[in-house]
Design a protein around this motif. Structure first.
Motif: not given
Ligand code: SF4
Length: 475
Positions: A374, A379, A382, A410-412, A414, A416
């Motif tokens: 996202a 989010c 991110s 990916t923003g972090c 995790r 997703c």
């Molecule tokens: S990967 Fe991290 S930054 Fe991206 S949507 Fe998931 S929790 Fe949010």
């Protein structure tokens, strides 16, 4: 079958079973009746059995997304949809409209509590081409429907985590076999015996031998799954939400045998099972036009950028299928869309229609390679706007050997957006800046692989990805 009395179920005065919330696992996962707060508003996830979406349902979702949310719709890696930007105060109206369109779980008890509990556990993955793939070993649709009835009908299963997922693989060429599932069943080639499924836990049917624990006949598969889910709940502690948690405490073979004994089912083990391996799959069959099992019919598919579309596009996709196909769509676990049952003379019009809606239909198109979470607009975790950066990256990529779903923004950590380990991962470290990771080979199951460059702009990342032979600066 020898069911353990359920502490989470009860029978009301009308005889209908209902869900006790006492043992239901707390969840932060969005669902139809559980709108979860995100940076850009509420997030509502619509689970689609088998990824199937009919045109009238697509129209209802598009209308609801426009009325009660931002109109932004995401295709998920579990072949579901989610609506972003649900407006405060409109959550109940959105859920009611979606239920009215028939998009919720099938249950005689339609109280919000029951809907929320049952909806979350409807996680059965099948191929988007189940019943249509000419290379499949069996048609999994009927068994998948029975599994959904089982999940929705046994109140005790509301205690399963909404992340607990089952994979039912019919041997299709288009199958997401790289997505880990808590329990997987995979069709084996039929010889003179009754057809059988290989079965395994906490992973996926592998191209390598040794991934299956045992086999079960098609006839016994449903009863074994039922017993496995009860066995899981019998043994799981409060923090054991996934099969991998249980495997840290129990031997997989012992656990499977306990379930088989409970169901009175004979499993098959031995060299034939140990030697079994899944035939290779090919995700590129989700894109472009391909002939189905019925040689008079075709399927055609397209990929939106980073799995995101708008309400009007979803409505138009349904209309396209109604005009040229059977009036249904398949949402795929590669965050793409597929239209089944097309006549040969409609293919040009369907592919042109998909492209006009912004979908890529060619596997070598950058859209086919990119997945993105996202990002910072949706989010708070991110570090970058991954969706916008994905768009810029797509415009800069020239390397036509990029593999399907090959670049993950990916923003972090995790992760997703990608259930699988992508060949390349761009991990956001600041606005517009990413560390680039590369997976060494297909057997490398580390989270992202090796970091080969740090703090890249999107232009620098594109340059690196367009020239994969370049020596990594800090590998
Ligand atoms: S990967 Fe991290 S930054 Fe991206 S949507 Fe998931 S929790 Fe949010």
């Amino acid at each position: 079958m020898n069911h353990v009395p359920s502490a989470a179920s009860s029978i009301d005065s009308s005889g209908a079973s209902s869900i006790s919330t006492a043992l239901r696992r707390a969840s932060a996962c969005p669902a139809l009746a559980r709108i979860v707060a995100a940076r850009d508003g509420g997030l509502c996830r619509i689970r689609l059995p088998g990824g199937v979406l009919h045109a009238h349902e697509a129209a209802a979702i598009a209308e609801a997304a426009t009325l009660y949310a931002s109109g932004v719709i995401e295709l998920t890696n579990r072949a579901n949809l989610q609506l972003r930007g649900v407006k405060a105060g409109h959550e109940a109206a959105l859920t009611a409209r979606l239920l009215q369109a028939g998009l919720g779980p099938q249950t005689p008890d339609s109280t919000p509590d029951t809907i929320e509990a049952i909806d979350g556990i409807r996680n059965v993955m099948i191929s988007p081409l189940a019943g249509r793939d000419p290379h499949a070993l069996c048609d999994t649709r009927a068994l998948a429907a029975q599994i959904l009835v089982l999940l929705q009908g046994e109140p005790r299963f509301a205690a399963l985590s909404p992340k607990f997922a089952l994979l039912l693989d019919g041997g299709e060429r288009l199958m997401a076999t790289d997505h880990p599932h808590d329990i997987w069943l995979s069709a084996m080639p039929v010889d003179n015996d009754e057809p059988r499924f290989a079965i395994g836990f906490a992973g996926y049917p592998s191209l390598d031998a040794g991934s299956a624990l045992a086999t079960v006949t098609h006839t016994d598969a449903l009863a074994l799954l039922d017993a496995l889910l009860h066995t899981f709940l019998d043994l799981a502690g409060p923090d054991d939400t996934r099969m991998r948690d249980l495997l840290a405490l129990h031997d997989a073979h012992t656990l499977l045998q306990r379930a088989a004994d409970r169901a009175g089912i004979a499993l098959q083990r031995g060299p034939q099972v140990d030697a079994w391996r899944r035939t290779p799959t090919d995700a590129t069959f989700r894109l472009g036009a391909h002939r189905q099992r019925d040689p008079q019919r075709w399927h055609a598919g397209g990929q939106p950028l980073a799995g995101r579309i708008d309400a009007a596009t979803l409505r138009d996709l349904g209309a396209l299928s109604t005009r040229h196909g059977d009036g249904s769509l398949r949402i795929t676990p590669w965050q793409s869309v597929l239209l089944p049952d097309l006549a040969t003379n409609s293919l040009d019009a369907v592919l042109a229609g998909l492209r006009a809606l912004g979908f890529a239909c060619d596997p070598s198109h950058p859209y086919a390679a990119i997945v993105a979470c996202a990002g910072s607009t949706g989010c708070a975790k991110s570090a970058a706007d991954t969706k916008a950066d994905a768009q810029q990256l797509a415009s800069l990529l020239t390397h036509d050997r990029l593999t399907s779903s090959g670049i993950h923004l990916t923003g972090c950590t995790r992760s997703c957006a990608a259930a699988h380990c992508a060949p390349h991962t761009l991990l956001a470290v600041a606005t517009g800046r990413y560390d680039l990771y590369q997976r060494a080979d297909a057997l490398d199951e580390s989270r992202f692989g090796v970091c080969i460059a740090r703090h890249l702009s999107i232009e620098q990342a594109a340059a690196q990805l367009n020239h994969p032979a370049r020596t990594p600066p800090d590998a």
